[in-house]
Design a protein around this motif. Structure first.
Motif, PDB file in Angstrom:
ATOM      1  N   ARG A 111       0.828  -1.211   0.000  1.00  0.00           N
ATOM      2  CA  ARG A 111       0.000   0.000   0.000  1.00  0.00           C
ATOM      3  C   ARG A 111       0.859   1.257   0.000  1.00  0.00           C
ATOM      4  O   ARG A 111       0.567   2.214  -0.697  1.00  0.00           O
ATOM      5  CB  ARG A 111      -0.930   0.002   1.221  1.00  0.00           C
ATOM      6  CG  ARG A 111      -2.093  -0.931   1.045  1.00  0.00           C
ATOM      7  CD  ARG A 111      -2.941  -1.091   2.281  1.00  0.00           C
ATOM      8  NE  ARG A 111      -4.088  -1.898   1.924  1.00  0.00           N
ATOM      9  CZ  ARG A 111      -5.271  -1.414   1.564  1.00  0.00           C
ATOM     10  NH1 ARG A 111      -5.487  -0.122   1.593  1.00  0.00           N
ATOM     11  NH2 ARG A 111      -6.246  -2.211   1.199  1.00  0.00           N
ATOM     12  N   LYS A 152      -6.791  -0.296   8.445  1.00  0.00           N
ATOM     13  CA  LYS A 152      -6.104  -0.497   7.181  1.00  0.00           C
ATOM     14  C   LYS A 152      -5.742   0.875   6.655  1.00  0.00           C
ATOM     15  O   LYS A 152      -6.553   1.777   6.687  1.00  0.00           O
ATOM     16  CB  LYS A 152      -7.071  -1.186   6.213  1.00  0.00           C
ATOM     17  CG  LYS A 152      -6.420  -1.819   5.048  1.00  0.00           C
ATOM     18  CD  LYS A 152      -7.442  -2.491   4.168  1.00  0.00           C
ATOM     19  CE  LYS A 152      -7.781  -3.897   4.624  1.00  0.00           C
ATOM     20  NZ  LYS A 152      -8.580  -4.615   3.636  1.00  0.00           N
ATOM     21  N   GLN A 154      -5.725   3.295   4.034  1.00  0.00           N
ATOM     22  CA  GLN A 154      -6.305   3.489   2.712  1.00  0.00           C
ATOM     23  C   GLN A 154      -5.320   4.314   1.907  1.00  0.00           C
ATOM     24  O   GLN A 154      -4.681   5.228   2.428  1.00  0.00           O
ATOM     25  CB  GLN A 154      -7.656   4.198   2.823  1.00  0.00           C
ATOM     26  CG  GLN A 154      -8.625   3.508   3.767  1.00  0.00           C
ATOM     27  CD  GLN A 154      -9.277   2.276   3.177  1.00  0.00           C
ATOM     28  OE1 GLN A 154      -9.550   2.227   2.003  1.00  0.00           O
ATOM     29  NE2 GLN A 154      -9.510   1.269   3.991  1.00  0.00           N
ATOM     30  N   GLN A 243     -20.700  -5.886  -2.891  1.00  0.00           N
ATOM     31  CA  GLN A 243     -19.399  -5.956  -3.562  1.00  0.00           C
ATOM     32  C   GLN A 243     -19.017  -7.411  -3.776  1.00  0.00           C
ATOM     33  O   GLN A 243     -19.337  -8.257  -2.944  1.00  0.00           O
ATOM     34  CB  GLN A 243     -18.347  -5.261  -2.682  1.00  0.00           C
ATOM     35  CG  GLN A 243     -17.111  -4.815  -3.416  1.00  0.00           C
ATOM     36  CD  GLN A 243     -16.207  -3.924  -2.575  1.00  0.00           C
ATOM     37  OE1 GLN A 243     -16.600  -3.433  -1.524  1.00  0.00           O
ATOM     38  NE2 GLN A 243     -14.996  -3.710  -3.024  1.00  0.00           N
ATOM     39  N   LYS A 314     -17.275  -9.610   8.073  1.00  0.00           N
ATOM     40  CA  LYS A 314     -16.386  -8.502   8.443  1.00  0.00           C
ATOM     41  C   LYS A 314     -17.015  -7.813   9.640  1.00  0.00           C
ATOM     42  O   LYS A 314     -18.146  -7.347   9.500  1.00  0.00           O
ATOM     43  CB  LYS A 314     -16.245  -7.497   7.310  1.00  0.00           C
ATOM     44  CG  LYS A 314     -15.459  -6.235   7.758  1.00  0.00           C
ATOM     45  CD  LYS A 314     -15.321  -5.171   6.696  1.00  0.00           C
ATOM     46  CE  LYS A 314     -14.574  -3.978   7.296  1.00  0.00           C
ATOM     47  NZ  LYS A 314     -14.295  -2.921   6.345  1.00  0.00           N
ATOM     48  N   ILE A 319     -13.054  -6.572   3.702  1.00  0.00           N
ATOM     49  CA  ILE A 319     -13.677  -6.838   2.399  1.00  0.00           C
ATOM     50  C   ILE A 319     -12.631  -7.280   1.388  1.00  0.00           C
ATOM     51  O   ILE A 319     -12.776  -8.299   0.726  1.00  0.00           O
ATOM     52  CB  ILE A 319     -14.497  -5.616   1.949  1.00  0.00           C
ATOM     53  CG1 ILE A 319     -15.730  -5.574   2.847  1.00  0.00           C
ATOM     54  CG2 ILE A 319     -14.841  -5.699   0.451  1.00  0.00           C
ATOM     55  CD1 ILE A 319     -16.772  -4.562   2.553  1.00  0.00           C
ATOM     56  N   GLU A 320     -11.548  -6.533   1.303  1.00  0.00           N
ATOM     57  CA  GLU A 320     -10.440  -6.906   0.420  1.00  0.00           C
ATOM     58  C   GLU A 320      -9.490  -7.818   1.193  1.00  0.00           C
ATOM     59  O   GLU A 320      -9.599  -7.944   2.415  1.00  0.00           O
ATOM     60  CB  GLU A 320      -9.684  -5.650  -0.042  1.00  0.00           C
ATOM     61  CG  GLU A 320     -10.564  -4.571  -0.647  1.00  0.00           C
ATOM     62  CD  GLU A 320     -11.081  -4.910  -2.032  1.00  0.00           C
ATOM     63  OE1 GLU A 320     -10.553  -5.848  -2.655  1.00  0.00           O
ATOM     64  OE2 GLU A 320     -12.021  -4.249  -2.498  1.00  0.00           O
TER      65      GLU A 320
HETATM   66  P1  XMP Z   1     -11.810  -3.215   3.609  1.00  0.00           P
HETATM   67  O1  XMP Z   1     -10.979  -4.160   2.782  1.00  0.00           O
HETATM   68  O2  XMP Z   1     -10.983  -2.265   4.414  1.00  0.00           O
HETATM   69  O3  XMP Z   1     -12.578  -2.319   2.549  1.00  0.00           O
HETATM   70  O4  XMP Z   1     -12.862  -3.919   4.415  1.00  0.00           O
HETATM   71  C1  XMP Z   1     -13.603  -1.414   2.872  1.00  0.00           C
HETATM   72  C2  XMP Z   1     -14.061  -0.780   1.567  1.00  0.00           C
HETATM   73  O5  XMP Z   1     -13.058   0.100   1.068  1.00  0.00           O
HETATM   74  C3  XMP Z   1     -12.545  -0.371  -0.173  1.00  0.00           C
HETATM   75  N1  XMP Z   1     -11.091  -0.250  -0.053  1.00  0.00           N
HETATM   76  C4  XMP Z   1     -10.398   0.808  -0.475  1.00  0.00           C
HETATM   77  N2  XMP Z   1     -10.781   1.899  -1.122  1.00  0.00           N
HETATM   78  N3  XMP Z   1      -8.552   2.686  -1.111  1.00  0.00           N
HETATM   79  C5  XMP Z   1      -9.853   2.838  -1.460  1.00  0.00           C
HETATM   80  O6  XMP Z   1     -10.184   3.827  -2.100  1.00  0.00           O
HETATM   81  C6  XMP Z   1      -8.085   1.602  -0.453  1.00  0.00           C
HETATM   82  O7  XMP Z   1      -6.912   1.499  -0.157  1.00  0.00           O
HETATM   83  C7  XMP Z   1      -9.063   0.613  -0.128  1.00  0.00           C
HETATM   84  N4  XMP Z   1      -8.985  -0.568   0.505  1.00  0.00           N
HETATM   85  C8  XMP Z   1     -10.239  -1.063   0.545  1.00  0.00           C
HETATM   86  C9  XMP Z   1     -13.007  -1.792  -0.313  1.00  0.00           C
HETATM   87  O8  XMP Z   1     -13.145  -2.171  -1.659  1.00  0.00           O
HETATM   88  C10 XMP Z   1     -14.313  -1.776   0.456  1.00  0.00           C
HETATM   89  O9  XMP Z   1     -15.394  -1.300  -0.330  1.00  0.00           O
END
Ligand code: XMP
Length: 322
Positions: A111, A152, A154, A243, A314, A319-320
């Motif tokens: 990241r 996480k 972002q 998603q 979750k 999610i990812e």
């Molecule tokens: P996670 O994986 O954290 O994702 O449960 C939550 C939502 O955010 C999206 N996602 C991101 N969107 N930058 C973004 O703009 C990122 O680094 C990023 N990581 C996750 C993911 O698809 C989900 O909708």
């Protein structure tokens, strides 16, 4: 660090929000120019239209081809926006991203490499060449919350981590939808006249398919996820799920290809019911759909011998995968 206050859905008046943001962007940018990072997701699409209303041709909308995008994505997005009267420049940055990702396996390091390539290298170069002093981007409230909470990082969160973009990259970042969550942003998209197929697209992460490759991100491994993603999206788009995605695992497993032993690739499918991505649960897909996913992915994506479905909520999953 500025405290961001959420605008909850109930108190969001789209017309008022749009008027307010358009005049704010116009005021802050003044007679200067801005660049905007368009990924084709709903957040950055809405920001592109707000910026275009505020600045007209003083806004250059760039789609960065990181090499991590979905099948046909750059051209599809360019065509969509051309239809809306917004020209989009595609910037080929594939080499820069794969160079930065070479050898990295740790999720946070990947990241970090994407963030750095995006903001310092690619946008830094664009800004230097164009003389723009502002970058408009579609950071949303959930991105801020998860990053600040340390869940996480972002890719698009900078100021909340104490990063002074003006000092570090030479431009200021404007984030017009940062007080909104996904549903609010969709409402704004609808009010701005974005077609349903655009504002209703499932969320897609900024780090793109790299968020779905466990282990090293190489062009070959991204190609596997890209093919699997196209199948997952085709088969699950009518499920109404929040998603759905495909993930490439790092481990290999024994399988059989053409009647012979094959130490092959594993793909994991995830499909989420959620309203805001903060919590989620796996969609109860029919076994028939699951079987179709397994058949098509193993038949059409070279090297894949195993397909699994994630049945975890979750939290504790996210999610990812990265
Ligand atoms: P996670 O994986 O954290 O994702 O449960 C939550 C939502 O955010 C999206 N996602 C991101 N969107 N930058 C973004 O703009 C990122 O680094 C990023 N990581 C996750 C993911 O698809 C989900 O909708």
């Amino acid at each position: 660090m500025t405290e961001i206050m959420e605008i909850p859905l109930q108190s969001l008046d789209p017309k008022e929000f749009i008027t307010g943001k358009v005049s704010e962007i116009a005021r802050v940018v003044g007679t200067g120019s801005a660049i905007n990072a368009l990924s084709g997701g709903v957040d950055s699409s809405v920001v592109t239209l707000l910026g275009h209303r505020a600045l007209g041709n003083r806004l250059t909308s760039c789609f960065i081809d990181t090499g991590l995008m979905r099948k046909d994505e750059p051209e599809t997005i360019r065509a969509w926006f051309l239809n809306l009267g917004v020209p989009v420049t595609i910037v080929d940055a594939r080499e820069a991203f794969f160079d930065a990702l070479r050898g990295l396996k740790d999720p946070e390091e990947k990241r970090e490499a994407i963030t750095d390539t995006f903001y310092r290298k690619v946008f830094g170069d664009l800004v230097r060449k164009s003389g723009a002093k502002f970058l408009l981007q579609g950071t949303n409230y959930t991105d801020v919350e998860e990053t600040v909470a340390g869940i996480k990082r972002q890719h698009n969160i900078l100021e909340q981590l104490g990063i002074d973009t003006e000092a570090r990259y030479g431009y200021r970042v404007l984030e017009p939808v940062i007080e909104l969550r996904k549903r609010g942003i969709r409402k704004i998209g609808e009010a701005l006249g974005l077609p349903g197929e655009m504002y209703d697209r499932p969320p897609f992460p900024g780090p793109a398919l790299a968020a779905r490759v466990i282990g090293e991100v190489t062009p070959e491994r991204v190609a596997v996820v890209r093919e699997a993603t196209a199948i997952v999206e085709e088969l699950l788009e009518n499920t109404g799920a929040f998603q759905y995605l495909a993930i490439l695992h790092e481990d290999r497993v024994t399988g059989m290809t053409g009647g012979r032993r094959d130490f092959g690739l594993q793909v994991e499918v995830r499909c989420w019911d959620s309203t805001d991505a903060v919590t989620g649960s796996p969609t109860r897909l029919s076994f028939e759909i699951l079987e179709k996913l397994a058949d098509r992915i193993t038949e059409e994506v070279e090297g894949v011998v195993s397909v699994t479905y994630n049945i975890t909520k979750k939290p504790p999953s996210t999610i990812e995968a990265v």
